[in-house]
Scaffold this active site. Structure first.
Site, PDB file in Angstrom:
ATOM      1  N   CYS A  35      80.403  -2.433 105.349  1.00 26.04           N
ATOM      2  CA  CYS A  35      81.534  -3.319 105.069  1.00 26.04           C
ATOM      3  C   CYS A  35      81.539  -4.323 106.204  1.00 26.04           C
ATOM      4  O   CYS A  35      81.889  -3.976 107.335  1.00 26.04           O
ATOM      5  CB  CYS A  35      82.864  -2.570 104.999  1.00 26.04           C
ATOM      6  N   CYS A  94      85.392  -5.035 107.486  1.00 21.78           N
ATOM      7  CA  CYS A  94      86.179  -4.022 108.202  1.00 21.78           C
ATOM      8  C   CYS A  94      85.462  -2.678 108.099  1.00 21.78           C
ATOM      9  O   CYS A  94      84.467  -2.469 108.792  1.00 21.78           O
ATOM     10  CB  CYS A  94      87.619  -3.969 107.689  1.00 21.78           C
ATOM     11  N   SER A  95      85.926  -1.780 107.246  1.00 23.28           N
ATOM     12  CA  SER A  95      85.301  -0.460 107.201  1.00 23.28           C
ATOM     13  C   SER A  95      85.461   0.183 105.828  1.00 23.28           C
ATOM     14  O   SER A  95      85.559   1.401 105.735  1.00 23.28           O
ATOM     15  CB  SER A  95      85.905   0.436 108.272  1.00 23.28           C
ATOM     16  N   CYS A  96      85.502  -0.613 104.754  1.00 20.67           N
ATOM     17  CA  CYS A  96      85.694  -0.058 103.413  1.00 20.67           C
ATOM     18  C   CYS A  96      84.567   0.925 103.097  1.00 20.67           C
ATOM     19  O   CYS A  96      83.409   0.690 103.439  1.00 20.67           O
ATOM     20  CB  CYS A  96      85.733  -1.171 102.367  1.00 20.67           C
TER      21      CYS A  96
HETATM   22 FE    FE Z   1      86.404  -2.919 104.806  1.00 19.86          FE
END
Ligand code: FE
Length: 197
Positions: free
Chosen positions: A105, A108-110
């Site tokens: 991602c 961000c951190s999906c």
């Molecule tokens: Fe994310």
């Protein structure tokens, strides 16, 4: 004092406090109750594990119809093993002799937490998020994944709505193993694409 009298410099708050502000907004708007949010999170934390994704992969390795379903409709395939409903669209990408997939991602951190468990620290790092799109081969090499020159690397950028899981190639020498033994051959990094399986 209304809920909007606070200032909007939330960026300086710790993450937990920002999350709580968001929860309060949802509750104020009548979108959810505190009890519903607690129940959702406790279910997620007690069941979210890479064992779930590994079970889906092991089934796909032994059941061609399930493999087809997994690639066509990841949410339906998850539901068939009792996982879900998912709060995102799950896209499963299959490694083949000519293509290796890796997920990231960039923003961000999906990540499909319910199927892979909490994401590793490196997945959320700026280095991984930025370098995986620019130089995926170098990043994979640092994870110990060496691919032949003729293998194409496909990088899949996740969003909050669409998240990815890799279907690794079935390892050699796995014939005759039952579903549990096959699932034990699937690593978290294999499901992300930073390992071969
Ligand atoms: Fe994310």
């Amino acid at each position: 004092m209304s809920a909007h009298d606070h200032d909007h410099g939330h960026e300086d708050l710790p993450v937990a406090a920002r999350v709580r502000r968001l929860e309060e907004r949802l509750i104020e708007a009548g979108q959810a109750t505190d009890a519903e949010l607690d129940a959702y999170l406790s279910t997620l934390y007690s069941t979210a594990s890479p064992v779930n994704g590994a079970r889906m992969v092991a089934r796909a390795w032994t059941d061609p119809d399930y493999r087809d379903l997994l690639l066509e409709d990841g949410n339906a395939a998850a539901a068939e093993l009792g996982f879900g409903p998912l709060s995102y669209r799950l896209n499963v990408v299959e490694n083949t002799p000519g293509t290796h997939n890796v997920i990231v991602c960039t923003l961000c951190s999906c990540y499909p937490v319910s199927l892979l468990g909490p994401s590793p620290g490196w997945y959320k790092s700026f280095a991984y998020r930025s370098r995986t799109v620019r130089e995926p081969g170098a990043v994979l090499a640092e994870f110990g994944v060496s691919l032949d020159d003729d293998v194409t690397i496909s990088v899949w950028d996740s969003t909050s709505e669409a998240r990815y899981m890799v279907l690794p190639a079935r390892p050699e020498g796995a014939d005759g193993l039952d579903a549990d033994a096959l699932a034990a051959r699937v690593s978290l990094r294999g499901l992300i694409g930073t390992a071969l399986a």
